[in-house]
Design an enzyme around this catalytic site. Structure first.
Site, PDB file in Angstrom:
ATOM      1  N   ASP A 138       0.315  16.122   8.387  1.00  0.00           N
ATOM      2  CA  ASP A 138       0.714  17.520   8.269  1.00  0.00           C
ATOM      3  C   ASP A 138      -0.439  18.463   8.641  1.00  0.00           C
ATOM      4  O   ASP A 138      -1.584  18.233   8.254  1.00  0.00           O
ATOM      5  CB  ASP A 138       1.128  17.752   6.808  1.00  0.00           C
ATOM      6  N   GLU A 197       1.244  16.549  13.434  1.00  0.00           N
ATOM      7  CA  GLU A 197       1.980  17.812  13.439  1.00  0.00           C
ATOM      8  C   GLU A 197       1.072  18.900  14.002  1.00  0.00           C
ATOM      9  O   GLU A 197       0.229  19.453  13.305  1.00  0.00           O
ATOM     10  CB  GLU A 197       2.431  18.204  12.031  1.00  0.00           C
TER      11      GLU A 197
HETATM   12  C1  GLC Z   1       3.375  22.104   7.731  1.00  0.00           C
HETATM   13  C2  GLC Z   1       4.763  21.945   7.161  1.00  0.00           C
HETATM   14  C3  GLC Z   1       5.184  23.219   6.505  1.00  0.00           C
HETATM   15  C4  GLC Z   1       4.193  23.557   5.421  1.00  0.00           C
HETATM   16  C5  GLC Z   1       2.752  23.572   5.948  1.00  0.00           C
HETATM   17  C6  GLC Z   1       1.745  23.590   4.848  1.00  0.00           C
HETATM   18  O1  GLC Z   1       3.316  23.018   8.748  1.00  0.00           O
HETATM   19  O2  GLC Z   1       5.651  21.577   8.182  1.00  0.00           O
HETATM   20  O3  GLC Z   1       6.478  23.108   5.990  1.00  0.00           O
HETATM   21  O4  GLC Z   1       4.491  24.831   4.899  1.00  0.00           O
HETATM   22  O5  GLC Z   1       2.472  22.423   6.712  1.00  0.00           O
HETATM   23  O6  GLC Z   1       1.540  22.321   4.300  1.00  0.00           O
END
Ligand code: GLC
Length: 623
Positions: A259, A301
């Site tokens: 993430d 991500e």
């Molecule tokens: C990522 C997740 C999102 C979250 C963020 C903080 O972007 O997809 O949903 O708010 O991380 O952890």
């Protein structure tokens, strides 16, 4: 020494030089490195024999995840099945969805009201009580492996929740724990950061720091104030987070979604995004996994423009992530829906198609997050579309205000200062199904379903692996009930995080219902995909000129098989002016023989045209 112990040794020796080099470059700490190595061994020894067997199989076949049957689906455990045990009862449904990779949205311990949908983790080794236990997770991953299904989970490594044990200790004044975060006595240094660091949630969580009145200090909080950024300059943080990662890998997780990875290293006078040290950390993580649990995959991500995303694959010799989200393509797809112009999309697909085939993208139409309009504005400017006004147009369009829009949805983090806003809504609502149903207009329902299915058919043709947003297989609409929940009301992303509608899912065999129409047509596409090798993730993929702005043609080629995907993004019938004169084609969906030149295509229609192989040609070789 046993055979499996040899496997660890071989892998360890293979990576030791590079791992140590990178670790020392960052931390110059032999003791902590030695600790990391002995913990790696400990986690390897603790890994169960079924997982070790899978590791060996996957090591022997490193392309295992690039097969054409790989199809993902993501959902929230509570919305989908109540809890982890509930998921086990739904595996048959997931198999019916032709899915063999399930992404369970965050399920680790978190505190309601300050959880950011589970992305504020209070304990990396505990499942949130309502959802089950670590034993349930292990039982679930084992049950999935029996069915040859893979499980993906989020590894939220940029921050912990303020309810994490470390944060609690830091808050009480323990300096060692404070050094695991970014603490400041006053706003002098934070003010310098604020000059160069953009804001993630300008409306729902402005600024990048939070004042802690009880501690008398500021703490860095890039996301929500209750998500405290971890300080990866501290080797204790890196080591402990790697132990958490290996602990979860040993529970049977196959795919780790790292993430918010671009954010994990902070440096004054920079944007604190994508710094070189981030790549060092991801590369080390890749090596650590290849030593201890080589069967797992890293999915990064990186919600950024292509030139920032691609470096997270690393190089072919020194890879970082196995897979990355195809985020710009996703946003550009919706731009195409709103403008009926495929020009930018074609250009974007060409960028992806030119990349080495080792790079696997994860394709999607919608996910749990908002759509940020990260488009190639330099190119759009050449068409006279300026960034600010175009974003405004897209947001108006998808709210249903502009153009010929049938979409429904809401803005997200509309920033009054910059005028910027993102967008939330489900695929079905954005395609017009919600509006058509509320107006009881059956023709409009058909048209909207057609658009929805065409978008999925197009997504399946992209280079990489498709992931369906859970609920999209039955056309889930926006859910406005989040507004009644004070913990969710301020975050419009919950509009597309509604509960699974099992009543609708019970109608998937009844093609007079929306659920049945979408499910049956996606089922057909998924089965075609699964049976045709041309859908391998690393097939050749390219675009063809169609000489019509609203239509798109994607080609795929793999070991003698050739397929052309034709898509019409407009509500009018069109002609696709391709001219492939290399033989006859057959439309895989209708079974109709067709020529791949001057192809008439209905409104929001699509074809999968497979080139008929010369009789005997390919077959003889295979005998
Ligand atoms: C990522 C997740 C999102 C979250 C963020 C903080 O972007 O997809 O949903 O708010 O991380 O952890």
């Amino acid at each position: 020494m046993s055979k499996t112990a040899d496997a660890f040794e071989t892998r360890f020796r293979g990576h030791l030089d590079e791992l140590k080099w990178l670790y020392m470059e960052l931390y110059e700490n032999e003791t902590m490195f030695a600790e990391l190595c002995s913990e790696m061994r400990r986690f390897y020894e603790a890994r169960n024999k079924n997982l070790k067997k899978l590791d060996l199989e996957r090591e022997a076949q490193p392309s295992w995840y690039k097969k054409n049957d790989m199809l993902g689906m993501m959902f929230y455990i509570d919305n989908f099945a109540g809890n982890m045990k509930g998921i086990r009862d739904k595996l048959d449904y997931l198999e019916k969805c032709n899915v063999n990779y399930i992404h369970l949205m965050p399920f680790l311990d978190t505190v309601d009201g300050r959880s950011d949908g589970g992305y504020a983790v209070a304990d990396f080794r505990r499942v949130k009580e309502e959802l089950g236990t670590m034993e349930d997770l292990e039982a679930l991953t084992a049950a999935c492996h029996e069915k040859k299904m893979n499980i993906c989970m989020d590894f939220v490594m940029n921050h912990t929740s303020e309810d994490h044990e470390w944060a609690k200790k830091a808050r009480k004044g323990d300096e060692e724990y404070q050094s695991r975060y970014f603490f400041f006595d006053d706003f002098t240094v934070p003010a310098i950061y604020e000059n160069t660091v953009p804001q993630v949630f300008p409306t729902t969580a402005p600024g990048n720091f939070t004042w802690l009145p009880d501690t008398g200090k500021y703490v860095m909080t890039t996301f929500y104030p209750y998500q405290w950024d971890l300080n990866y300059r501290n080797p204790r943080v890196f080591n402990e987070m790697m132990y958490n990662f290996l602990f979860l890998a040993n529970k049977g997780i196959d795919i780790f979604r790292i993430d918010a990875v671009p954010y994990i290293w902070k440096e004054l006078y920079t944007s604190c995004r994508n710094l070189p040290q981030v790549h060092t950390i991801v590369r080390m993580m890749r090596m650590i996994s290849e030593i201890v649990c080589p069967g797992i995959l890293l999915l990064g991500e990186v919600v950024m423009e292509p030139e920032k995303v691609v470096p997270y694959f690393g190089t072919v010799e020194k890879p970082e992530c196995h897979m990355l989200y195809n985020v710009t393509t996703m946003a550009t797809t919706w731009h195409t829906v709103a403008t009926r112009s495929t020009r930018l999309l074609k250009q974007q697909l060409d960028i992806v198609n030119r990349l080495p085939k080792e790079y696997v993208f994860l394709n999607y139409l919608r996910c749990h997050d908002d759509i940020g309009w990260g488009l190639d504005y330099a190119s759009l400017m050449q068409e006279g579309l300026a960034e600010r006004s175009h974003k405004q147009y897209l947001n108006d369009y998808f709210q249903g205000f502009a153009g010929m829009s049938n979409s429904r949805g809401e803005l997200y983090n509309a920033d009054p200062v910059t005028g910027d806003a993102r967008f939330c809504g489900t695929t079905a609502s954005m395609c017009g199904i919600e509006k058509a149903l509320s107006e009881q207009d059956s023709q409009a329902v058909e048209k909207a379903v057609q658009l929805d299915v065409m978008l999925h058919a197009y997504m399946f043709m992209q280079s990489g692996i498709p992931v369906i947003y859970g609920g999209d297989e039955i056309g889930r609409l926006n859910d406005y009930t989040y507004k009644n929940n004070p913990n969710k009301a301020a975050d419009s992303r919950y509009i597309h995080r509604g509960s699974m509608d099992w009543k609708a899912a019970a109608q998937i065999d009844d093609t007079s219902t929306v659920a049945g129409k979408i499910f049956s047509r996606l089922d057909r596409l998924e089965k075609i995909r699964r049976s045709e090798k041309v859908f391998m993730a690393d097939a050749d993929t390219w675009t063809l000129d169609t000489w019509d702005e609203s239509t798109l043609c994607i080609g795929r080629y793999y070991e003698g098989d050739k397929l052309l995907g034709l898509f019409n993004f407009s509500e009018y019938d069109k002609m696709v002016w391709i001219n492939e004169t290399d033989g006859m084609y057959v439309d895989m969906i209708s079974g109709r023989p067709m020529k791949a030149s001057g192809v008439p295509i209905p409104a929001y229609g699509f074809y999968y045209l497979k080139k008929e192989n010369e009789p005997g040609g390919d077959k003889v070789e295979n005998l």
